[in-house]
Design an enzyme around this catalytic site. Sequence first.
Site, PDB file in Angstrom:
ATOM      1  N   LEU A 183       0.785  -1.215   0.024  1.00  0.00           N
ATOM      2  CA  LEU A 183       0.040   0.114   0.190  1.00  0.00           C
ATOM      3  C   LEU A 183       0.887   1.317  -0.100  1.00  0.00           C
ATOM      4  O   LEU A 183       2.034   1.140   0.705  1.00  0.00           O
ATOM      5  CB  LEU A 183      -0.987   0.001   1.200  1.00  0.00           C
ATOM      6  CG  LEU A 183      -1.642  -1.199   1.226  1.00  0.00           C
ATOM      7  CD1 LEU A 183      -2.716  -0.979   2.526  1.00  0.00           C
ATOM      8  CD2 LEU A 183      -2.657  -1.310   0.137  1.00  0.00           C
ATOM      9  N   ASP A 188      -8.136  -6.315  15.894  1.00  0.00           N
ATOM     10  CA  ASP A 188      -6.734  -6.113  16.440  1.00  0.00           C
ATOM     11  C   ASP A 188      -6.557  -4.483  15.943  1.00  0.00           C
ATOM     12  O   ASP A 188      -5.284  -4.269  15.376  1.00  0.00           O
ATOM     13  CB  ASP A 188      -5.623  -6.930  15.941  1.00  0.00           C
ATOM     14  CG  ASP A 188      -4.518  -6.606  16.740  1.00  0.00           C
ATOM     15  OD1 ASP A 188      -4.432  -5.913  17.848  1.00  0.00           O
ATOM     16  OD2 ASP A 188      -3.337  -7.023  16.530  1.00  0.00           O
TER      17      ASP A 188
END
Length: 279
Positions: free
Chosen positions: A85, A187
């Site tokens: 990314l 998470d």
Amino acid sequence: MTQTLKRRLAALEFGDGELVALSGGDSGAGLWRLEGSPAYVVKVDDPQRIAGEADGLRALKDACHHLVVPDVLAEEGDLLIMTALASGGPRDAAALGEGLRQLHRDTRDASAEHGWPRDNACGLTPQPNTPLADGRAFQRERRVMPLTTLCRDSGLLETRLAERLERVAHGLEGWLPDTPSSLVHGDLWSGNVLFTPSGPAIIDPAVYRHYPEVDVAMLTLFGNPGDAFFDAYWDGRSPDDWPRREALFQLYPLLNHLYLFGRSYLAGVERAVAVVEAG
């Protein structure tokens, strides 16, 4: 290690670009960026954790249309290859809040049990996900009590605090409504949020289905996503008992940090217990 990994990547036809080491976080995983056009992120870890992460990324990719999620390109034993990314996007807290709200809303299902078809891991700690119909029972039997037992058996919890945690876990039916489950990242601390030119992204999941506040409570545990996030996420309808829910859903990650990293997290556990007890 690097040369062996490069040979494995070449055999999988992922090119021969330079491998640049990245921080692997607290899980002990090996993490690299494979330079090229396009670039890839390569992770080497325990095969069970790799399988759980790949499964979670695919689930989020299928369900999440308002946040960026890396594509799983290959999964082979202890090896996971994902799209890299780009960094440098605006820190758009409102877009993060709206994207997370849409994920939780779009996956809300009154017929779906709390849990997940497979166990995965939260950091280095195995995460049991065997489904239960009642979310309060799931929070007790799959989250608070297993970590309470691990911490107590490791000498990290004194008997009195462990008993308070047990009372909190067994008292959930008295105040927490049983609501439909949503897909959660599981998470979602700030380190698992990236801001890319294409918008906010979420990485490194430990997915299951549960109360959506799980993700919000994790975001506030070690930071503050800001007013713009909350304005977008709650859309003017925050629950009246949010401080109590926030403390409840922070107990699991706090106990996990206590188990993994020691007594510096004990005060946080005590504070969260006190908030839940106070109501």
